[in-house]
Design a protein around this motif. Structure first.
Motif, PDB file in Angstrom:
ATOM      1  N   THR A 152       0.834  -1.193   0.000  1.00  0.00           N
ATOM      2  CA  THR A 152       0.000   0.000   0.000  1.00  0.00           C
ATOM      3  C   THR A 152       0.876   1.253   0.000  1.00  0.00           C
ATOM      4  OG1 THR A 152      -1.722  -1.164   1.232  1.00  0.00           O
ATOM      5  CG2 THR A 152      -1.827   1.234   1.211  1.00  0.00           C
ATOM      6  N   ASN A 153       0.999   1.891  -1.154  1.00  0.00           N
ATOM      7  CA  ASN A 153       1.788   3.115  -1.321  1.00  0.00           C
ATOM      8  C   ASN A 153       3.202   2.950  -0.783  1.00  0.00           C
ATOM      9  OD1 ASN A 153      -0.354   4.561  -2.521  1.00  0.00           O
ATOM     10  ND2 ASN A 153      -1.182   5.097  -0.510  1.00  0.00           N
TER      11      ASN A 153
ATOM     12  N   PHE B 103       9.476  -4.595  -5.788  1.00  0.00           N
ATOM     13  CA  PHE B 103       8.052  -4.301  -5.957  1.00  0.00           C
ATOM     14  C   PHE B 103       7.764  -2.851  -5.584  1.00  0.00           C
ATOM     15  CE2 PHE B 103       8.340  -8.792  -4.843  1.00  0.00           C
ATOM     16  CZ  PHE B 103       7.538  -9.392  -5.800  1.00  0.00           C
ATOM     17  N   ALA B 104       6.751  -2.306  -6.240  1.00  0.00           N
ATOM     18  CA  ALA B 104       6.148  -1.045  -5.821  1.00  0.00           C
ATOM     19  C   ALA B 104       4.640  -1.200  -5.957  1.00  0.00           C
ATOM     20  CB  ALA B 104       6.640   0.119  -6.676  1.00  0.00           C
ATOM     21  N   GLY B 105       3.904  -0.587  -5.047  1.00  0.00           N
ATOM     22  CA  GLY B 105       2.455  -0.690  -5.113  1.00  0.00           C
ATOM     23  C   GLY B 105       1.768   0.564  -4.629  1.00  0.00           C
TER      24      GLY B 105
ATOM     25  N   ALA C  56       3.511   9.929  -5.152  1.00  0.00           N
ATOM     26  CA  ALA C  56       4.740  10.527  -4.621  1.00  0.00           C
ATOM     27  C   ALA C  56       5.477   9.568  -3.698  1.00  0.00           C
ATOM     28  CB  ALA C  56       4.410  11.819  -3.881  1.00  0.00           C
ATOM     29  N   ALA C  57       4.747   8.656  -3.068  1.00  0.00           N
ATOM     30  CA  ALA C  57       5.373   7.700  -2.155  1.00  0.00           C
ATOM     31  C   ALA C  57       6.153   6.630  -2.896  1.00  0.00           C
ATOM     32  CB  ALA C  57       4.302   7.046  -1.277  1.00  0.00           C
TER      33      ALA C  57
ATOM     34  N   ARG D 202      -2.957   7.207 -15.083  1.00  0.00           N
ATOM     35  CA  ARG D 202      -1.955   7.977 -14.341  1.00  0.00           C
ATOM     36  C   ARG D 202      -1.001   7.051 -13.597  1.00  0.00           C
ATOM     37  NH1 ARG D 202      -6.654   8.354 -11.166  1.00  0.00           N
ATOM     38  NH2 ARG D 202      -6.421   7.648  -8.993  1.00  0.00           N
ATOM     39  N   VAL D 203      -1.522   5.932 -13.110  1.00  0.00           N
ATOM     40  CA  VAL D 203      -0.693   4.973 -12.375  1.00  0.00           C
ATOM     41  C   VAL D 203       0.200   4.195 -13.337  1.00  0.00           C
ATOM     42  CG1 VAL D 203      -0.761   2.948 -10.874  1.00  0.00           C
ATOM     43  CG2 VAL D 203      -2.390   4.818 -10.532  1.00  0.00           C
ATOM     44  N   LEU D 204      -0.380   3.741 -14.441  1.00  0.00           N
ATOM     45  CA  LEU D 204       0.401   2.996 -15.422  1.00  0.00           C
ATOM     46  C   LEU D 204       1.515   3.866 -15.990  1.00  0.00           C
ATOM     47  CD1 LEU D 204      -2.482   1.210 -17.388  1.00  0.00           C
ATOM     48  CD2 LEU D 204      -1.321   0.486 -15.283  1.00  0.00           C
TER      49      LEU D 204
END
Length: 300
Positions: A155-156, A170-172, A184-185, A207-209
């Motif tokens: 989570t962020n 990983f990033a989420g 930003a996180a 925006r996320v992709l």
């Protein structure tokens, strides 16, 4: 009168067929080259949009059987719950999968109880309004159970796991559909020293992709779309319930859509059509519920 009866019969038959399809759980498979040369393949089970209620025994049984697969990593992209008492049955159904390395993010239907809604609203333009004035679901209990079994909560945030000797980064983000994502996180570039870099989100908003592709993440895994849920006979989605184009409502694609492997600021995108529906509209058309076994293979 006979014409009216015929239309009613046709409508009833279509509804029955859609209800049957919503229970035809399917395991799909994809392969994706991206591991360092010489590495053993890594089998990633992508789960999404389970939308579980305690009474869904067929779904629970099918989930339980997935533990017999040779799974090296589980990626869960949210919307697990549809009932206040679903956490226990969910954990029981996942069973040994919770002992495998895993990562997860949450979706809107982990946070809030589902509500009755006109299903045709999904075909209309998104107004951006979200109902959060409904009771919360026990997402904290679910997340604590997942992390207690060793899964990473993305989570962020970012994280790393070693799987079969390969360092995975990983990033989420939290659910973009609720605008809970904090880009930003996770603003740093994907770490170049990792064997594979995977980004995870529930809803594949552009925006996320764009954010993850521009920062060098090898692949992005998401759910949310239900593959369109009600599709044309050829499987073409009518909606994604976000701003992703309908052609990429499920399956393995590139992002941006016109990019090729090796292009800068681009990634693979895998969208899982998920296993569930709203408990108030358990219908799918030309879009079977699914989990996906995504095999990461070494670059030739």
């Amino acid at each position: 009168m006979l014409a009216g009866l015929g239309l009613a019969a046709a409508g009833g038959a279509a509804l029955a067929a859609g209800a049957a399809e919503a229970r035809r759980y399917t395991l799909r498979r994809h392969r994706l080259a991206g591991l360092p040369a010489g590495a053993d393949p890594i089998r990633v089970l992508h789960l999404s949009d389970i939308h579980l209620t305690p009474g869904q025994e067929r779904k629970r049984d099918w989930l339980t059987r997935l533990s017999a697969l040779p799974v090296d990593l589980v990626v869960n992209t949210g919307d697990n719950l549809s009932h206040q008492r679903a956490v226990g049955p969910l954990v029981e159904a996942l069973g040994p999968l919770l002992d495998a390395p895993g990562v997860f993010v949450l979706g809107s239907n982990d946070y809030f109880e589902p509500r009755v809604r006109n299903p045709f609203q999904y075909l209309l333009p998104d107004t951006g309004k979200r109902r959060t004035d409904v009771p919360e679901l026990p997402w904290r209990h679910m997340a604590a159970t997942f992390t207690g079994r060793g899964w990473l909560d993305l989570t962020n945030t970012t994280g790393r796991l070693s799987v079969k000797g390969v360092d995975l980064a990983f990033a989420g983000v939290d659910d973009p559909h609720l605008a809970y994502d904090d880009l930003a996180a996770v603003d740093d570039a994907a770490p170049v020293d990792a064997g594979v870099r995977l980004a995870v989100a529930h809803a594949p908003y552009l925006r996320v992709l764009d954010h993850f592709a521009q920062r060098g993440w090898d692949a992005i895994l998401a759910g949310h779309t239900h593959g369109g849920q009600v599709c044309l006979p050829n499987g073409r989605a009518l909606t994604t319930n976000c701003d992703l184009d309908n052609a990429r409502a499920r399956g393995l694609h590139r992002h941006p859509a016109d990019s090729r492997p090796g292009d800068p600021a681009s990634s693979w995108l895998h969208v899982c059509a998920g296993l569930g529906t709203s408990p108030f509209a358990r219908v799918r058309v030309a879009c079977r519920p699914e989990a996906v076994l995504l095999t990461l293979e070494p670059v030739a």
